[in-house]
Design an enzyme around this catalytic site. Structure first.
Site, PDB file in Angstrom:
ATOM      1  N   GLY A 202       0.667  -0.954  -0.278  1.00 16.82           N
ATOM      2  CA  GLY A 202      -0.448   0.332   0.157  1.00 16.82           C
ATOM      3  C   GLY A 202       0.601   0.916   0.201  1.00 16.82           C
ATOM      4  O   GLY A 202       1.523   1.256   1.261  1.00 16.82           O
ATOM      5  N   SER A 203       0.610   2.036  -0.539  1.00 14.19           N
ATOM      6  CA  SER A 203       1.989   3.169  -1.482  1.00 14.19           C
ATOM      7  C   SER A 203       1.147   3.913  -1.870  1.00 14.19           C
ATOM      8  O   SER A 203      -0.223   4.171  -2.958  1.00 14.19           O
ATOM      9  CB  SER A 203       2.904   2.772  -1.645  1.00 14.19           C
ATOM     10  OG  SER A 203       2.952   1.689  -2.130  1.00 14.19           O
ATOM     11  N   ARG A 204       1.935   5.047  -2.704  1.00  6.86           N
ATOM     12  CA  ARG A 204       1.492   5.581  -3.955  1.00  6.86           C
ATOM     13  C   ARG A 204       2.735   5.922  -4.811  1.00  6.86           C
ATOM     14  O   ARG A 204       4.018   5.956  -4.213  1.00  6.86           O
ATOM     15  CB  ARG A 204       1.686   7.186  -3.312  1.00  6.86           C
ATOM     16  CG  ARG A 204       1.205   8.147  -3.752  1.00  6.86           C
ATOM     17  CD  ARG A 204       0.974   9.245  -3.030  1.00  6.86           C
ATOM     18  NE  ARG A 204       1.968  11.394  -3.552  1.00  6.86           N
ATOM     19  CZ  ARG A 204       1.894  11.581  -2.075  1.00  6.86           C
ATOM     20  NH1 ARG A 204       1.216  11.882  -0.969  1.00  6.86           N
ATOM     21  NH2 ARG A 204       2.598  12.691  -2.756  1.00  6.86           N
TER      22      ARG A 204
END
Length: 243
Positions: A202-204
């Site tokens: 989960g990240s960007r």
């Protein structure tokens, strides 16, 4: 009567197929499956049934579907699956600024947030040569926050096309993500849509568009890595309506 001088027109049928699991994730699937079997048959079967769902989620997290990348000049494709949460003109990160990077002038940054349910394989936005790969240790704030671009663990990339145009993009770790994995290094030749890394869990990903490119996505739009067009040379910025 059809002409005998022309070949017959044929249609290729495209069929859905189950996505493969990326090699980087197979060990996690095996570990999760082994723990699940242990609980099911030796320790606590009720918890084992819950762990079955967890194993399925781990396999789904590392899924690596086939993508069809748009071809042509003046196009930048999305490096990540996820939600477009920010589109704004910002200063270029100092690690990839300057003459060897993206220059000194502010650029439009498109930020794509990946939830734990999105595909986490990241793909190169243009065809070219990897010029820079810069890893920065940092915090693990919510990747949806603007300050995550400057404070979180992250990894910057600069890729240069055959025409000399450079695009920068950054993997940013989030609250849950604790590991950025990279498959490329400076000097590597890449093609648009090629897998260059992933982030667990989960990240960007931020993309810095060159000055003569306009964003082709709108806030709140969902992107597909290697397929969604997020920048076009000489175009006008896209607008969207939530409905």
């Amino acid at each position: 009567m059809p002409s005998l001088d022309k070949p017959p027109v044929t249609t290729t049928t495209v069929k859905w197929r189950f996505p493969a699991i990326h090699p980087e994730g197979r060990k996690y699937v095996l570990i999760s499956a082994a723990i699940t079997l242990l609980f099911l048959f030796a320790i606590w079967d009720e918890l084992g049934f819950f762990l079955i769902g967890l194993t399925v989620w781990v396999a789904a997290f590392f899924r690596d579907p086939v993508r069809v990348t748009p071809q042509g000049g003046g196009l930048i494709v999305s490096p990540a699956d996820g939600l477009v949460t920010m589109i704004e003109r910002v200063p270029v990160p100092r690690e990839i600024s300057g003459a060897e990077g993206l220059g000194e002038n502010p650029l439009v940054r498109v930020s794509i947030f990946m939830s734990v349910f999105d595909v986490h394989i990241n793909r190169t936005p243009i065809t070219g040569t990897i010029r820079q790969v810069v890893y920065i240790a940092g915090k693990f704030l919510n990747a949806d926050l603007d300050k995550a671009s400057e404070e979180n663990e992250r990894q910057h990339f600069v890729v240069e096309g055959a025409d000399g145009m450079r695009v920068g993009f950054t993997q940013i770790a989030g609250l849950v993500a604790r590991r950025i994995v990279t498959f490329v290094k400076p000097g590597d030749m890449v093609v648009a849509g090629q897998r260059f890394g992933l982030i667990r869990f989960g990240s960007r990903v931020d993309v810095y568009l060159p000055d003569d490119y306009a964003a082709q996505v709108a806030l709140g739009q969902r992107c597909i890595a290697g397929e969604t067009l997020i920048g076009r040379r000489g175009g006008t910025a896209a607008e969207g309506v939530a409905q």
